[in-house]
Design a protein around this motif. Structure first.
Motif, PDB file in Angstrom:
ATOM      1  N   ALA A   1       0.853  -1.197   0.000  1.00 24.60           N
ATOM      2  CA  ALA A   1       0.000   0.000   0.000  1.00 24.60           C
ATOM      3  C   ALA A   1       0.886   1.244   0.000  1.00 24.60           C
ATOM      4  CB  ALA A   1      -0.922   0.008   1.209  1.00 24.60           C
ATOM      5  N   PRO A   2       0.809   2.079  -1.033  1.00 22.55           N
ATOM      6  CA  PRO A   2       1.574   3.325  -1.038  1.00 22.55           C
ATOM      7  C   PRO A   2       0.905   4.374  -0.143  1.00 22.55           C
ATOM      8  CG  PRO A   2       0.285   3.153  -3.042  1.00 22.55           C
ATOM      9  CD  PRO A   2       0.055   1.876  -2.284  1.00 22.55           C
ATOM     10  N   ILE A   3       1.710   5.090   0.660  1.00 20.89           N
ATOM     11  CA  ILE A   3       1.177   6.152   1.524  1.00 20.89           C
ATOM     12  C   ILE A   3       1.997   7.421   1.315  1.00 20.89           C
ATOM     13  CG2 ILE A   3       0.280   4.554   3.265  1.00 20.89           C
ATOM     14  CD1 ILE A   3       2.771   5.139   4.949  1.00 20.89           C
ATOM     15  N   THR A   4       1.430   8.559   1.708  1.00 21.07           N
ATOM     16  CA  THR A   4       2.135   9.832   1.563  1.00 21.07           C
ATOM     17  C   THR A   4       3.042  10.081   2.757  1.00 21.07           C
ATOM     18  OG1 THR A   4       0.446  11.150   2.682  1.00 21.07           O
ATOM     19  CG2 THR A   4       0.130  10.737   0.313  1.00 21.07           C
ATOM     20  N   PHE A   5       3.939  11.052   2.567  1.00 22.93           N
ATOM     21  CA  PHE A   5       4.826  11.436   3.658  1.00 22.93           C
ATOM     22  C   PHE A   5       4.017  11.937   4.844  1.00 22.93           C
ATOM     23  CE2 PHE A   5       7.182  14.898   5.759  1.00 22.93           C
ATOM     24  CZ  PHE A   5       8.243  14.164   6.267  1.00 22.93           C
ATOM     25  N   ALA A   6       2.980  12.704   4.560  1.00 24.25           N
ATOM     26  CA  ALA A   6       2.153  13.259   5.638  1.00 24.25           C
ATOM     27  C   ALA A   6       1.417  12.151   6.388  1.00 24.25           C
ATOM     28  CB  ALA A   6       1.154  14.263   5.068  1.00 24.25           C
ATOM     29  N   GLN A   7       0.892  11.157   5.640  1.00 26.19           N
ATOM     30  CA  GLN A   7       0.191  10.041   6.298  1.00 26.19           C
ATOM     31  C   GLN A   7       1.144   9.257   7.190  1.00 26.19           C
ATOM     32  OE1 GLN A   7      -1.338   8.181   2.719  1.00 26.19           O
ATOM     33  NE2 GLN A   7      -3.446   8.785   3.240  1.00 26.19           N
ATOM     34  N   ALA A   8       2.360   9.008   6.689  1.00 24.29           N
ATOM     35  CA  ALA A   8       3.333   8.268   7.485  1.00 24.29           C
ATOM     36  C   ALA A   8       3.732   9.054   8.730  1.00 24.29           C
ATOM     37  CB  ALA A   8       4.567   7.957   6.634  1.00 24.29           C
ATOM     38  N   THR A   9       3.815  10.379   8.605  1.00 19.34           N
ATOM     39  CA  THR A   9       4.264  11.215   9.720  1.00 19.34           C
ATOM     40  C   THR A   9       3.164  11.430  10.753  1.00 19.34           C
ATOM     41  OG1 THR A   9       5.767  12.362   8.215  1.00 19.34           O
ATOM     42  CG2 THR A   9       5.293  13.430  10.323  1.00 19.34           C
ATOM     43  N   LEU A  10       1.970  11.778  10.269  1.00 11.44           N
ATOM     44  CA  LEU A  10       0.891  12.158  11.170  1.00 11.44           C
ATOM     45  C   LEU A  10      -0.061  11.016  11.512  1.00 11.44           C
ATOM     46  CD1 LEU A  10       0.001  15.548   9.436  1.00 11.44           C
ATOM     47  CD2 LEU A  10       1.538  15.174  11.388  1.00 11.44           C
ATOM     48  N   GLY A  11       0.023   9.907  10.758  1.00 12.43           N
ATOM     49  CA  GLY A  11      -0.958   8.847  10.935  1.00 12.43           C
ATOM     50  C   GLY A  11      -2.185   9.129  10.087  1.00 12.43           C
ATOM     51  N   ALA A  12      -2.958   8.098   9.773  1.00  9.97           N
ATOM     52  CA  ALA A  12      -4.142   8.296   8.931  1.00  9.97           C
ATOM     53  C   ALA A  12      -4.997   7.036   8.970  1.00  9.97           C
ATOM     54  CB  ALA A  12      -3.731   8.602   7.486  1.00  9.97           C
ATOM     55  N   THR A  13      -6.248   7.207   8.552  1.00 10.83           N
ATOM     56  CA  THR A  13      -7.133   6.051   8.380  1.00 10.83           C
ATOM     57  C   THR A  13      -7.100   5.661   6.903  1.00 10.83           C
ATOM     58  OG1 THR A  13      -8.572   6.725  10.200  1.00 10.83           O
ATOM     59  CG2 THR A  13      -9.473   5.182   8.587  1.00 10.83           C
ATOM     60  N   LEU A  14      -6.606   4.451   6.620  1.00 10.11           N
ATOM     61  CA  LEU A  14      -6.453   3.983   5.238  1.00 10.11           C
ATOM     62  C   LEU A  14      -7.579   3.023   4.872  1.00 10.11           C
ATOM     63  CD1 LEU A  14      -2.633   3.135   5.262  1.00 10.11           C
ATOM     64  CD2 LEU A  14      -3.713   5.308   4.651  1.00 10.11           C
ATOM     65  N   GLU A  15      -7.911   2.974   3.595  1.00 13.51           N
ATOM     66  CA  GLU A  15      -8.823   1.964   3.068  1.00 13.51           C
ATOM     67  C   GLU A  15      -7.974   0.931   2.326  1.00 13.51           C
ATOM     68  OE1 GLU A  15     -11.975   3.633   0.727  1.00 13.51           O
ATOM     69  OE2 GLU A  15     -13.227   3.930   2.492  1.00 13.51           O
ATOM     70  N   ILE A  16      -7.862  -0.235   2.918  1.00  7.64           N
ATOM     71  CA  ILE A  16      -6.992  -1.279   2.381  1.00  7.64           C
ATOM     72  C   ILE A  16      -7.824  -2.283   1.577  1.00  7.64           C
ATOM     73  CG2 ILE A  16      -5.339  -3.103   2.940  1.00  7.64           C
ATOM     74  CD1 ILE A  16      -4.344  -0.327   3.594  1.00  7.64           C
ATOM     75  N   PRO A  17      -7.450  -2.593   0.319  1.00  4.10           N
ATOM     76  CA  PRO A  17      -8.173  -3.620  -0.445  1.00  4.10           C
ATOM     77  C   PRO A  17      -7.873  -5.019   0.091  1.00  4.10           C
ATOM     78  CG  PRO A  17      -6.280  -2.853  -1.695  1.00  4.10           C
ATOM     79  CD  PRO A  17      -6.366  -1.987  -0.469  1.00  4.10           C
ATOM     80  N   THR A  18      -8.905  -5.839   0.212  1.00  5.44           N
ATOM     81  CA  THR A  18      -8.762  -7.250   0.571  1.00  5.44           C
ATOM     82  C   THR A  18      -9.582  -8.056  -0.427  1.00  5.44           C
ATOM     83  OG1 THR A  18     -10.695  -7.455   2.032  1.00  5.44           O
ATOM     84  CG2 THR A  18      -8.668  -6.563   3.008  1.00  5.44           C
ATOM     85  N   ILE A  19      -9.471  -9.375  -0.363  1.00  2.00           N
ATOM     86  CA  ILE A  19     -10.269 -10.196  -1.286  1.00  2.00           C
ATOM     87  C   ILE A  19     -11.749 -10.148  -0.930  1.00  2.00           C
ATOM     88  CG2 ILE A  19      -8.358 -11.732  -1.876  1.00  2.00           C
ATOM     89  CD1 ILE A  19      -9.417 -13.756   0.117  1.00  2.00           C
ATOM     90  N   ASP A  20     -12.087  -9.634   0.253  1.00  2.00           N
ATOM     91  CA  ASP A  20     -13.485  -9.452   0.649  1.00  2.00           C
ATOM     92  C   ASP A  20     -14.005  -8.062   0.308  1.00  2.00           C
ATOM     93  OD1 ASP A  20     -13.904 -12.021   2.106  1.00  2.00           O
ATOM     94  OD2 ASP A  20     -12.316 -11.230   3.369  1.00  2.00           O
ATOM     95  N   GLY A  21     -13.122  -7.163  -0.135  1.00  3.00           N
ATOM     96  CA  GLY A  21     -13.498  -5.773  -0.336  1.00  3.00           C
ATOM     97  C   GLY A  21     -12.610  -4.876   0.523  1.00  3.00           C
ATOM     98  N   LYS A  22     -12.849  -3.560   0.494  1.00  3.78           N
ATOM     99  CA  LYS A  22     -12.015  -2.624   1.237  1.00  3.78           C
ATOM    100  C   LYS A  22     -12.355  -2.613   2.725  1.00  3.78           C
ATOM    101  CE  LYS A  22     -10.972   0.501  -2.601  1.00  3.78           C
ATOM    102  NZ  LYS A  22     -11.021   1.896  -3.092  1.00  3.78           N
ATOM    103  N   VAL A  23     -11.310  -2.515   3.561  1.00  5.53           N
ATOM    104  CA  VAL A  23     -11.496  -2.401   5.012  1.00  5.53           C
ATOM    105  C   VAL A  23     -10.676  -1.218   5.506  1.00  5.53           C
ATOM    106  CG1 VAL A  23     -11.888  -4.880   5.322  1.00  5.53           C
ATOM    107  CG2 VAL A  23      -9.564  -3.960   5.520  1.00  5.53           C
TER     108      VAL A  23
END
Length: 381
Positions: free
Chosen positions: A285-307
């Motif tokens: 999963a690619p993330i931005t510098f700001a997300q890595a620094t400040l934290g963030a809520t990500l939508e991760i793809p799975t075989i069941d759909g996004k979580v």
């Protein structure tokens, strides 16, 4: 002296590269032309009818056809060209010793072929051969299971003669020479004396029976080649290269024997996002510098759909997080594997002048204490 035979392809009037359909059409045409019912009392037509059936019996069977193409008549009839008493053998000319007969010589002592192998009754039920096929499925179809149609070429029992090989209303004759055993006893003169041995019966060609009126649909084989489409259930959790066995869906048996199996190899197509190791799934999963620094809520793809996943602040590139139970279902079992997500910080490109100035100002505001790995790295000798 052995009777000269005509080439089987010449008998049917087809080329050596003829397809199964071409061979079948040629046989049906000639079988109707020379059939005894169409030529009553015509001995020449009767002989040609037998010749046509013999040629079709070999060329319609892929295994026999391959042996015939490579070895000629000797590949499908071991007794072809053999002289009485072993005369004119493969070694030493007339009166020589044919080493190919060792199996028969030892068989006369041990009750079977070379090494004591028992001879099989040619009329006993014989199980059909298994056949192989492959089916392509997507990554998710392999994970959760699906149904696929698979088309195969296989031998099936002839519906006209019910597998007997005879025209309806007729029955085969037990061979009078071998009495149904498919083998005849012959005497051979060798340097060690005269020995009795067994050979395939020439009259019935080792089948133990004689079909005077072969079925015109199967040529006396009792089986015909057909294309069959079969619906296959792909179980959840199957992996690339694994094989599914469908019992009784292979080639039809002989003499009432059971059919073989259909063995289907599953080919799983690669996925653009996921890869698999056992029951675990991996992705990046690619993330931005700001997300890595400040934290963030990500939508991760799975075989069941996004979580959703809460990324903690200060996350380093290459960090791996686990999503429990989001992997592949266990094949024929319970439970599922996990999904492992590797996050990589993507460096921005094509910055404007204002963005570059803002980034330099931000960088100048940071001290070495904000970079733990950098600080420890440059202190090393």
């Amino acid at each position: 002296m052995a009777q000269e035979k005509r080439d089987y392809y010449e008998v049917l009037g087809v080329s050596k590269g003829a397809s199964e359909d071409e061979i079948k059409k040629a046989y049906k045409k000639l079988a109707r032309k020379y059939h005894p019912d169409m030529n009553p009392g015509d001995k020449e037509a009767e002989e040609k009818f037998k010749e046509v059936n013999e040629a079709n019996e070999v060329l319609s069977d892929p295994e026999k056809k391959a042996r015939y193409d490579q070895f000629g008549f000797a590949g499908v009839d071991p007794s072809y060209g053999a002289g009485a008493g072993g005369a004119g053998g493969a070694y030493g000319g007339a009166g020589g010793f044919d080493f190919g007969d060792l199996g028969d010589i030892f068989g006369s002592f041990f009750g079977g072929g070379f090494g004591g192998q028992q001879r099989r009754n040619p009329n006993a039920p014989q199980r059909g051969e298994s056949i192989r096929a492959s089916v392509s499925v997507t990554f998710k179809e392999a994970a959760f299971g699906c149904e696929k149609d698979v088309t195969v070429e296989r031998s099936e029992q002839c519906a006209t003669c019910k597998g007997s090989g005879c025209q309806p209303g007729t029955t085969p004759e037990i061979c009078p020479d071998c009495h149904g055993s498919g083998q005849v006893q012959v005497q051979q003169r060798t340097p060690m004396g005269v020995f009795a041995s067994s050979r395939p019966c020439q009259k019935c060609r080792g089948t133990g029976r004689i079909i005077h009126q072969p079925c015109t649909d199967c040529g006396g084989q009792g089986r015909v080649r057909r294309r069959k489409t079969i619906k296959v259930t792909i179980p959840a959790g199957i992996d690339h290269g694994q094989t599914i066995s469908l019992r009784g869906q292979g080639n039809a048996g002989k003499n009432g024997g059971s059919a073989g199996d259909l063995l289907i190899t599953v080919m799983v197509q690669p996925d653009e996002v996921f890869r698999r190791e056992g029951v675990d799934v991996f992705c990046e999963a690619p993330i931005t510098f700001a997300q890595a620094t400040l934290g963030a809520t990500l939508e991760i793809p799975t075989i069941d759909g996004k979580v959703k996943y809460d990324l903690p602040e200060g996350t380093q590139t290459g960090s791996v997080f686990r999503l429990r139970g989001k992997g592949i279902p266990v094949l024929n079992g319970r439970g599922r594997g996990d999904q492992y997500v590797t996050v990589n910080v993507e460096t921005p490109r094509n910055l404007t002048r204002e963005q570059k100035e803002a980034l330099r100002t931000f960088s100048d505001m940071l001290g070495e204490s904000n970079y733990e790995k950098r600080k420890s790295f440059f202190k090393k000798k």
